[in-house]
Enzyme design. Structure first.
Site, PDB file in Angstrom:
ATOM      1  CB  CYS A 156      -0.951  -0.007   1.191  1.00 29.74           C
ATOM      2  SG  CYS A 156      -0.137   0.028   2.790  1.00 29.74           S
ATOM      3  CG  HIS A 188      -3.898   1.150   4.996  1.00 32.67           C
ATOM      4  ND1 HIS A 188      -3.399   0.160   4.180  1.00 32.67           N
ATOM      5  CD2 HIS A 188      -4.779   1.847   4.238  1.00 32.67           C
ATOM      6  CE1 HIS A 188      -3.962   0.250   2.991  1.00 32.67           C
ATOM      7  NE2 HIS A 188      -4.794   1.275   3.001  1.00 32.67           N
ATOM      8  CG  ASN A 232      -7.841   2.763   2.042  1.00 33.77           C
ATOM      9  OD1 ASN A 232      -6.854   2.188   1.606  1.00 33.77           O
ATOM     10  ND2 ASN A 232      -8.674   2.204   2.900  1.00 33.77           N
TER      11      ASN A 232
END
Length: 925
Positions: A314, A470, A498
């Site tokens: 990510c 994250h 995101n």
């Protein structure tokens, strides 16, 4: 305490001590090793327990920190010695009191980023574990009193122990001797009479024996980090088609009617992962086999083309989403001269910044799939493939897709831009953080943010819909017009995304369809492109951002990031200097300042800051120092992870500028004026400082000595800076006077002199009737006469003796006459005396850290690059150099310097050889 400037070592500077980051960077559905089909395993509770920081409440109670590493460490004390086994001098009869210490901020990976003033440089602040042995600690700790040390000096003694005849500035001492802490690195004995490493500084700037608080190091779990200039491959495998081959390869495929297949990154499991076999069968398909009408771009490109798959990258996706915000940067990384229609041959190319240069990576377009679907990065449009191919090229750069598991957004942002990234711990952020972010956005900087992970739950979701551990990309920072019954004005707002690209979004105020949006004028909504799709993008007020996020990363664009047009534009730009370097075990890998005896062996760099910042009134210069280690992520498949690295900065006087490099005494009596807040095992350590104009010495190092690696160091400033390596000039120097008593007297020229008669008799006994000595005859003489320094050896090697002959054999006959034989024995006697001076333990070897001093004593001056080369060529794995190899070092250095000087007739540091001449000279030597 005398002469010790310890650097503490922690294991993750997140602002709250040590936390578990094992979850950082995993995808929601990722399968991690050993937990097949079940997603990434949850880390054990307490795996990385919190480690508090040193206390600012009572410096007198400042305890010692036991360094936590994977190997056992001895945390005992060993009597009245001062570090590395060196004796502690007697304390003055009336020691001066220690000044109080300044506090160190208790949080933040880079607490000095908010332009820390060197006059108030931070030092460690929260209580730490007590001394393991209960040893008393001095009641006060010395403060550097930055920017110039100002502690009172005791009178100079006539000489320091171990340095006869060398008057030194003597620091005030505590009445009780300072204990030695054995930190797992063996004491390195210096010669009985070591040469002065650098002259003491005795100018207006006082010299003090400094005892700074220890530096800590930060340990990030292995699955999160890992990573000179362009002279070695940028990945673990040698890529034969990675650089500059795109056009020729594509033309060849088109001419032959074939589709390109990359031999360096084949469509096999080895390109997917290195730690285990895949738990299912993945099929590599070309885009035409995955979707009808494949396209490189579908209606252009946007951040919504970046969707995360099963791979825990990510951090890479957050940077890729940011990359779409700047078309110039985007098309530098992703050249637009490729698609699936015109000149399609299954080959694509991308460009990444790697350690100071832009590298082209060429790939084929076969992508891993499962049941016909892409398993890793993909677009929302099934027939759009630029993002999937970008991820593949980045995976090739680092050796495999698995090598991309876990990382920081700043790493990818730097590889996409060539910029430098600053980290801010939001809980300790400066009050002008929003202004900093606004200015960064105006400069085109890329930004990302994250929440600390839950130590017990992988990717835990907060009640407001945010994902812990994250990475999010920041896609806009602005002041938004707002009009309510109670307030009108501008509201600081931030837009984030995101990379999962789904409905995992912020659900608090200003979330999608939040009632707050009714107070925003319609024209403002249109200007910001407001939509309420479940696409992973959302808005937050800046206050909520401060309350819910833990860290923000800002990638400042460097001159490497800009096109030629941008470099000549009126936009404000950073001035940048850059050097490459290497830490070599036993030579230039001296460890941090905790290891005083070897610290000065690290590479050193001088940065000169000339003019204060234009828009500030404090008369100081902004300097961002960034230390980046090279090629670590690509070596994860062979168990090589990031080293724990950091740096220290020292002020230099005009007299200091004459010493190259600075030696042990400089660091023993000088406090650093700035330093990296921690030593950390990430690819890059970066910090921002405010320093008065002047000259500064930067010393980059690993935390422990003898850790090998390559690095680049960059300095960014708002005004011009000049940077140079603080290293010795290559050439001949004076022979050390201390070896004179060990040398035989010069051989008289009179033929009837007894000494000359004896030498002639020795020569005749081995030379025979031809009146010349070959290498075999010379070897018999030397093996017999050098037994005392050839401990545990069967004698000189053939190559060593042949090199001795070649050094003085001007006619290249392979033999030496009497005059040449006499000169050689004189040289060997000198080298033998030097070797015995430094072989203080009489082991028949000298430590690699003494190689510079030994060669200097023999009259040869070398820089770090040459010392590293000699250490790689002649040093053992333990960093030891035996006598015959030391002789080879001296012979090679002398031979090649003389060879060069012979052709450099005008002293221009330039010599010319044709190929035949050069080969003849080097082969025979």
């Amino acid at each position: 305490m005398y002469g010790i400037d310890n650097y503490p070592k922690n294991y993750h500077a997140s602002g709250i001590g040590l936390v578990n980051l094992a979850a950082l960077g995993y995808s929601k559905n990722e399968v991690s090793g050993g937990n097949e089909g079940g997603g990434a395993p949850k880390p054990k509770a307490g795996l990385y327990p919190s480690l508090p920081y040193p206390s600012s409440e009572s410096v007198g109670g400042m305890p010692y920190v036991v360094k936590q590493t994977s190997h056992a460490q001895n945390a005992s004390y060993a009597g009245p010695t001062m570090g590395m086994g060196m004796p502690v001098p007697e304390a003055p009869s009336a020691p001066a009191p220690y000044p109080s210490a300044t506090p160190y901020p208790g949080s933040g990976l880079y607490p000095s980023l908010p332009s820390a003033n060197v006059s108030s440089l931070p030092y460690p602040t929260a209580p730490m574990a007590p001394y393991p042995t209960g040893m008393p600690y001095p009641t006060g700790m010395p403060q550097p009193n930055l920017p110039y040390p100002a502690a009172p000096l005791a009178p100079y003694p006539s000489a320091m122990p171990g340095l006869p005849g060398m008057p030194m500035p003597y620091a005030p001492m505590p009445t009780s001797p300072a204990p030695q802490h054995n930190i797992g690195f063996p004491a390195l004995p210096y010669p009985t009479a070591p040469p002065p490493e650098s002259a003491p500084t005795q100018e207006e700037e006082p010299s003090v024996g400094v005892a700074e608080l220890s530096f800590t190091s930060v340990k990030v779990p292995e699955n999160q980090n890992m990573f000179w200039m362009g002279r070695k491959a940028t990945s673990a495998r040698q890529n034969s088609v990675s650089k500059g081959d795109f056009q020729s390869l594509r033309d060849s495929c088109l001419a032959n009617g074939t589709m390109f297949e990359d031999p360096d990154f084949p469509a096999t499991n080895a390109s997917l992962m290195y730690s285990r076999r895949p738990d299912r069968y993945y099929e590599w398909l070309r885009p035409g086999d995955i979707a009808d009408d494949p396209q490189f771009f579908v209606e252009g490109y946007s951040r919504f083309d970046v969707q995360q798959g099963e791979l825990g990258d990510c951090w890479l996706l957050a940077a890729a989403a940011n990359l779409t915000q700047d078309s110039t940067l985007f098309f530098r990384v992703i050249p637009p001269d490729q698609d699936f229609q015109e000149n399609y041959a299954g080959i694509f190319h991308f460009k990444f910044w790697q350690y100071g240069k832009w590298v082209e990576v060429v790939i084929d377009d076969r992508l891993p799939t499962y049941n016909g679907e892409l398993i890793y990065m993909h677009s929302t449009e099934k027939n759009e493939f630029w993002s999937a191919l970008l991820e593949k090229a980045y995976a090739k750069l680092h050796g495999s897709y698995e090598a991309l598991k876990g990382g920081t957004t700043c790493e990818a942002m730097e590889d996409f831009t060539g910029g430098v990234t600053e980290w801010y711990d939001i809980k300790e952020a400066p009050p002008n953080l929003f202004s900093i972010m606004m200015k960064a956005a105006e400069r085109g900087s890329m930004m990302g943010c994250s929440l600390e992970p839950d130590p017990h739950v992988l990717e835990a979701e907060t009640p407001q819909g945010l994902i812990r551990g994250h990475a999010y990309s920041i896609t806009k920072v602005c002041l938004m017009d707002i009009s309510t019954p109670n307030r009108q004005g501008k509201l600081p707002m931030i837009r984030m995304r995101n990379p999962w690209g789904n409905d995992a979004e912020w659900s608090g105020p200003w979330s999608d369809s939040s009632p707050e949006w009714r107070f925003i004028p319609e024209h403002t909504k249109e200007e910001i492109g407001l939509n309420f799709d479940r696409d992973g993008e959302f808005w937050m007020s800046f206050q909520d951002f401060l309350n819910h996020f833990d860290r923000v990363e800002i990638c400042n664009l460097s001159p490497d990031s800009l096109t030629e047009d941008q470099q000549h534009s009126s936009r404000r730009k950073w001035e940048m200097s850059m050097f490459e370097g290497e830490w070599t075990s036993g030579v230039t890998a001296g460890g941090c300042r905790n290891f005083l005896e070897t610290f000065w062996h690290n590479p050193q760099y001088i940065i000169s800051l000339e003019d204060p910042d234009d828009e500030d009134d404090d008369g100081k210069c902004t300097a961002i120092v960034a230390l980046m280690q090279k090629n670590r992520r690509s070596k994860r498949n062979v168990g090589i992870d990031c080293l724990t690295i950091g740096f220290a900065i020292y002020h230099l006087t005009d007299r200091d500028m004459q010493v190259k490099p600075q030696g042990l005494n400089f660091f023993k009596y000088r406090a650093s004026v700035a330093r990296s807040p921690h030593f950390i095992n990430t690819r890059e350590v970066c910090a921002r400082f405010k320093l008065p104009p002047g000259h500064y010495l930067i010393v980059p190092s690993t935390f422990d000595p003898n850790e090998e690696g390559e690095f680049i160091i960059r300095v960014f400033s708002e005004t011009r800076n000049n940077m140079e390596e603080n290293d010795d000039e290559v050439g001949f120097g004076e022979t050390d006077d201390r070896i004179a008593p060990s040398l035989p007297p010069p051989t008289p020229k009179e033929e009837d002199d007894p000494q000359r008669i004896a030498l002639r008799r020795l020569f005749d006994s081995v030379a025979g009737s031809d009146e010349e000595v070959d290498w075999q005859e010379l070897k018999r003489i030397l093996d017999h006469s050098m037994r005392d320094v050839m401990v545990g050896s069967d004698g000189f090697s053939k190559d060593a003796v042949r090199s001795m002959v070649a050094m003085l054999d001007k006619d290249r006959s392979g033999r030496l006459g009497f005059e040449e034989f006499e000169a050689l024995l004189t040289d060997i006697a000198k080298w033998r005396a030097v070797f015995k001076l430094y072989d203080t333990r009489r082991t028949g070897s000298i430590d690699g850290f003494h190689l510079r001093g030994a060669l200097n004593s023999a009259g040869y001056h070398l820089n770090n690059r040459l010392l590293n080369a000699l250490a790689h060529r002649y040093g053992s794995r333990e960093g030891q150099i035996p006598f015959d190899d030391f002789l080879m070092c001296a012979i090679k250095v002398r031979t090649f310097i003389e060879m060069f000087r012979e052709r450099d007739t005008d002293n221009s540091d330039t010599a010319f050889f044709n190929l035949d001449d050069w080969l003849e000279r080097t082969i025979y030597s």
